[in-house]
Design a protein around this motif. Sequence first.
Motif, PDB file in Angstrom:
ATOM      1  N   LYS A  35      -1.099 128.917   1.673  1.00 46.95           N
ATOM      2  CA  LYS A  35      -0.257 127.721   1.675  1.00 46.95           C
ATOM      3  C   LYS A  35       1.199 128.072   1.975  1.00 46.95           C
ATOM      4  N   LEU A  36       1.657 129.234   1.519  1.00 49.46           N
ATOM      5  CA  LEU A  36       3.017 129.673   1.811  1.00 49.46           C
ATOM      6  C   LEU A  36       3.194 129.884   3.321  1.00 49.46           C
ATOM      7  N   SER A  37       2.185 130.445   3.954  1.00 45.67           N
ATOM      8  CA  SER A  37       2.221 130.623   5.403  1.00 45.67           C
ATOM      9  C   SER A  37       2.292 129.273   6.107  1.00 45.67           C
ATOM     10  N   GLY A  38       1.525 128.307   5.632  1.00 42.75           N
ATOM     11  CA  GLY A  38       1.566 126.957   6.205  1.00 42.75           C
ATOM     12  C   GLY A  38       2.924 126.303   6.040  1.00 42.75           C
ATOM     13  N   ASP A  39       3.528 126.476   4.861  1.00 36.80           N
ATOM     14  CA  ASP A  39       4.858 125.905   4.631  1.00 36.80           C
ATOM     15  C   ASP A  39       5.909 126.555   5.527  1.00 36.80           C
ATOM     16  N   ASN A  40       5.824 127.874   5.687  1.00 37.75           N
ATOM     17  CA  ASN A  40       6.754 128.559   6.591  1.00 37.75           C
ATOM     18  C   ASN A  40       6.562 128.098   8.031  1.00 37.75           C
ATOM     19  N   MET A  41       5.311 127.900   8.423  1.00 37.65           N
ATOM     20  CA  MET A  41       5.026 127.432   9.784  1.00 37.65           C
ATOM     21  C   MET A  41       5.604 126.036  10.006  1.00 37.65           C
ATOM     22  N   PHE A  42       5.553 125.191   8.984  1.00 38.31           N
ATOM     23  CA  PHE A  42       6.144 123.857   9.085  1.00 38.31           C
ATOM     24  C   PHE A  42       7.648 123.951   9.343  1.00 38.31           C
ATOM     25  N   GLY A  43       8.313 124.840   8.616  1.00 36.09           N
ATOM     26  CA  GLY A  43       9.749 125.031   8.836  1.00 36.09           C
ATOM     27  C   GLY A  43      10.051 125.512  10.246  1.00 36.09           C
ATOM     28  N   GLY A  44       9.253 126.451  10.746  1.00 38.79           N
ATOM     29  CA  GLY A  44       9.442 126.932  12.110  1.00 38.79           C
ATOM     30  C   GLY A  44       9.198 125.848  13.142  1.00 38.79           C
ATOM     31  N   ALA A  45       8.214 124.990  12.875  1.00 34.03           N
ATOM     32  CA  ALA A  45       7.908 123.899  13.808  1.00 34.03           C
ATOM     33  C   ALA A  45       9.040 122.877  13.858  1.00 34.03           C
ATOM     34  N   VAL A  46       9.647 122.602  12.726  1.00 35.71           N
ATOM     35  CA  VAL A  46      10.778 121.673  12.689  1.00 35.71           C
ATOM     36  C   VAL A  46      11.964 122.252  13.455  1.00 35.71           C
ATOM     37  N   VAL A  47      12.247 123.531  13.252  1.00 33.03           N
ATOM     38  CA  VAL A  47      13.356 124.176  13.960  1.00 33.03           C
ATOM     39  C   VAL A  47      13.084 124.191  15.465  1.00 33.03           C
ATOM     40  N   MET A  48      11.827 124.431  15.847  1.00 36.71           N
ATOM     41  CA  MET A  48      11.470 124.434  17.272  1.00 36.71           C
ATOM     42  C   MET A  48      11.623 123.037  17.884  1.00 36.71           C
ATOM     43  N   ALA A  49      11.273 121.994  17.127  1.00 36.26           N
ATOM     44  CA  ALA A  49      11.458 120.625  17.619  1.00 36.26           C
ATOM     45  C   ALA A  49      12.940 120.312  17.783  1.00 36.26           C
ATOM     46  N   LEU A  50      13.767 120.789  16.879  1.00 35.53           N
ATOM     47  CA  LEU A  50      15.213 120.603  17.029  1.00 35.53           C
ATOM     48  C   LEU A  50      15.749 121.329  18.256  1.00 35.53           C
ATOM     49  N   ALA A  51      15.167 122.473  18.561  1.00 37.93           N
ATOM     50  CA  ALA A  51      15.588 123.225  19.744  1.00 37.93           C
ATOM     51  C   ALA A  51      15.358 122.410  21.009  1.00 37.93           C
ATOM     52  N   VAL A  52      14.231 121.718  21.080  1.00 36.48           N
ATOM     53  CA  VAL A  52      13.952 120.886  22.253  1.00 36.48           C
ATOM     54  C   VAL A  52      15.016 119.803  22.383  1.00 36.48           C
ATOM     55  N   ALA A  53      15.410 119.226  21.265  1.00 39.93           N
ATOM     56  CA  ALA A  53      16.412 118.157  21.300  1.00 39.93           C
ATOM     57  C   ALA A  53      17.769 118.664  21.770  1.00 39.93           C
ATOM     58  N   PHE A  54      18.150 119.857  21.344  1.00 40.43           N
ATOM     59  CA  PHE A  54      19.478 120.345  21.696  1.00 40.43           C
ATOM     60  C   PHE A  54      19.538 120.963  23.081  1.00 40.43           C
ATOM     61  N   ILE A  55      18.473 121.604  23.518  1.00 39.10           N
ATOM     62  CA  ILE A  55      18.499 122.234  24.840  1.00 39.10           C
ATOM     63  C   ILE A  55      18.344 121.193  25.928  1.00 39.10           C
ATOM     64  N   HIS A  56      17.336 120.354  25.815  1.00 39.00           N
ATOM     65  CA  HIS A  56      16.990 119.339  26.813  1.00 39.00           C
ATOM     66  C   HIS A  56      17.102 119.919  28.228  1.00 39.00           C
ATOM     67  N   SER A  57      16.305 120.956  28.449  1.00 39.26           N
ATOM     68  CA  SER A  57      16.299 121.676  29.715  1.00 39.26           C
ATOM     69  C   SER A  57      15.760 120.800  30.843  1.00 39.26           C
ATOM     70  N   LYS A  58      16.203 121.089  32.046  1.00 49.64           N
ATOM     71  CA  LYS A  58      15.694 120.379  33.214  1.00 49.64           C
ATOM     72  C   LYS A  58      14.359 120.960  33.687  1.00 49.64           C
ATOM     73  N   HIS A  59      13.956 122.077  33.089  1.00 52.67           N
ATOM     74  CA  HIS A  59      12.703 122.720  33.448  1.00 52.67           C
ATOM     75  C   HIS A  59      11.578 122.160  32.584  1.00 52.67           C
ATOM     76  N   LEU A  60      10.684 121.413  33.220  1.00 44.85           N
ATOM     77  CA  LEU A  60       9.614 120.735  32.504  1.00 44.85           C
ATOM     78  C   LEU A  60       8.710 121.714  31.775  1.00 44.85           C
ATOM     79  N   ILE A  61       8.357 122.804  32.409  1.00 44.47           N
ATOM     80  CA  ILE A  61       7.451 123.779  31.800  1.00 44.47           C
ATOM     81  C   ILE A  61       8.058 124.360  30.523  1.00 44.47           C
TER      82      ILE A  61
END
Length: 120
Positions: A35-61
């Motif tokens: 469960k600790l691994s799952g909770d850590n993965m959730f935190g990483g997923a949230v940070v990764m989603a924020l990265a998409v919002a801030f970068i907003h790259s023109k490269h679709l891939i």
Amino acid sequence: MKTSRLTFLEFFGYLAVALGAAIELYALFSNPGSKLSGDNMFGGAVVMALAVAFIHSKHLIFNLILIGLSTLGFAYFTFIHTQNWLWTVVLGVAVAAFLIYFFGIRSDVRRNQSDWFHFN
């Protein structure tokens, strides 16, 4: 040659990608399946989603890879906590659809569609 400078938000986004990837890798290899691994993965997923919002790259891939990593993180969290494949798939599809819609990937595809190879 054209040089482009990173804005502060783009720099923050790339920093979030590095941090999110590090957190997700740590969660994946540190006590996998706990469960600790799952909770850590959730935190990483949230940070990764924020990265998409801030970068907003023109490269679709690049955007799709980041969204995919974030979606897999949320799906891993769901599976660890529910042990149910149905809810994992439902949440994974819902998160992917939300991120694609929210971050405007659909409009990026339509805008860049004229640059795609056409069979004439």
